[in-house]
Design a protein around this motif. Structure first.
Motif, PDB file in Angstrom:
ATOM      1  N   TYR A  74       1.741  -7.075   7.379  1.00  0.00           N
ATOM      2  CA  TYR A  74       2.505  -5.904   6.920  1.00  0.00           C
ATOM      3  C   TYR A  74       2.044  -5.471   5.530  1.00  0.00           C
ATOM      4  O   TYR A  74       1.794  -4.283   5.294  1.00  0.00           O
ATOM      5  CB  TYR A  74       3.994  -6.240   6.927  1.00  0.00           C
ATOM      6  CG  TYR A  74       4.888  -5.181   6.354  1.00  0.00           C
ATOM      7  CD1 TYR A  74       5.044  -3.953   6.976  1.00  0.00           C
ATOM      8  CD2 TYR A  74       5.578  -5.399   5.175  1.00  0.00           C
ATOM      9  CE1 TYR A  74       5.872  -2.968   6.454  1.00  0.00           C
ATOM     10  CE2 TYR A  74       6.415  -4.434   4.636  1.00  0.00           C
ATOM     11  CZ  TYR A  74       6.551  -3.218   5.271  1.00  0.00           C
ATOM     12  OH  TYR A  74       7.369  -2.264   4.754  1.00  0.00           O
ATOM     13  N   GLU A  77      -1.335  -3.774   5.649  1.00  0.00           N
ATOM     14  CA  GLU A  77      -1.211  -2.391   6.113  1.00  0.00           C
ATOM     15  C   GLU A  77      -0.719  -1.476   4.989  1.00  0.00           C
ATOM     16  O   GLU A  77      -1.207  -0.356   4.829  1.00  0.00           O
ATOM     17  CB  GLU A  77      -0.269  -2.290   7.307  1.00  0.00           C
ATOM     18  CG  GLU A  77      -0.901  -2.690   8.608  1.00  0.00           C
ATOM     19  CD  GLU A  77      -2.040  -1.779   9.010  1.00  0.00           C
ATOM     20  OE1 GLU A  77      -1.902  -0.534   8.929  1.00  0.00           O
ATOM     21  OE2 GLU A  77      -3.087  -2.314   9.393  1.00  0.00           O
ATOM     22  N   ARG A  80      -3.419  -0.477   2.589  1.00  0.00           N
ATOM     23  CA  ARG A  80      -4.380   0.500   3.103  1.00  0.00           C
ATOM     24  C   ARG A  80      -3.934   1.943   2.886  1.00  0.00           C
ATOM     25  O   ARG A  80      -4.734   2.864   3.009  1.00  0.00           O
ATOM     26  CB  ARG A  80      -4.629   0.275   4.584  1.00  0.00           C
ATOM     27  CG  ARG A  80      -5.443  -0.954   4.846  1.00  0.00           C
ATOM     28  CD  ARG A  80      -5.789  -1.057   6.298  1.00  0.00           C
ATOM     29  NE  ARG A  80      -5.946  -2.472   6.586  1.00  0.00           N
ATOM     30  CZ  ARG A  80      -5.884  -3.009   7.764  1.00  0.00           C
ATOM     31  NH1 ARG A  80      -5.670  -2.243   8.813  1.00  0.00           N
ATOM     32  NH2 ARG A  80      -6.036  -4.286   7.940  1.00  0.00           N
TER      33      ARG A  80
END
Length: 81
Positions: A74, A77, A80
């Motif tokens: 998580y 992500e 990113r």
């Protein structure tokens, strides 16, 4: 689903408490937070559905284990974005 589960400040506090220990008993967590058993059960279910914790039954007791791999994925992500 993780972001929605963590949107509740109390639920995030509960997750922090679980993550700080190798294994947390639901009954021990209830002593840390001024909430009913039903409310604690709801928060645990939401964290479990999000994949942030696993629960293990020990007779009438429930132990909770933080899912570090899910948390790390998580965070990766989020980085990113």
């Amino acid at each position: 689903m993780i972001t929605r589960a963590l949107a509740d400040p109390r639920r995030f506090e509960i997750l922090q408490k679980i993550a700080g220990q190798r294994c947390s008993a639901c009954s021990d967590l209830r002593e840390c937070f001024p909430i009913t058993a039903a409310t604690m059960s709801h928060h645990v279910k939401e964290l479990q559905n999000a994949g942030l914790i696993e629960t293990v039954r020990r007779g009438k007791f429930v132990d909770m284990i933080f899912c570090r791999e899910t948390w790390d994925a998580y965070l990766a992500e989020l980085n990113r974005l």
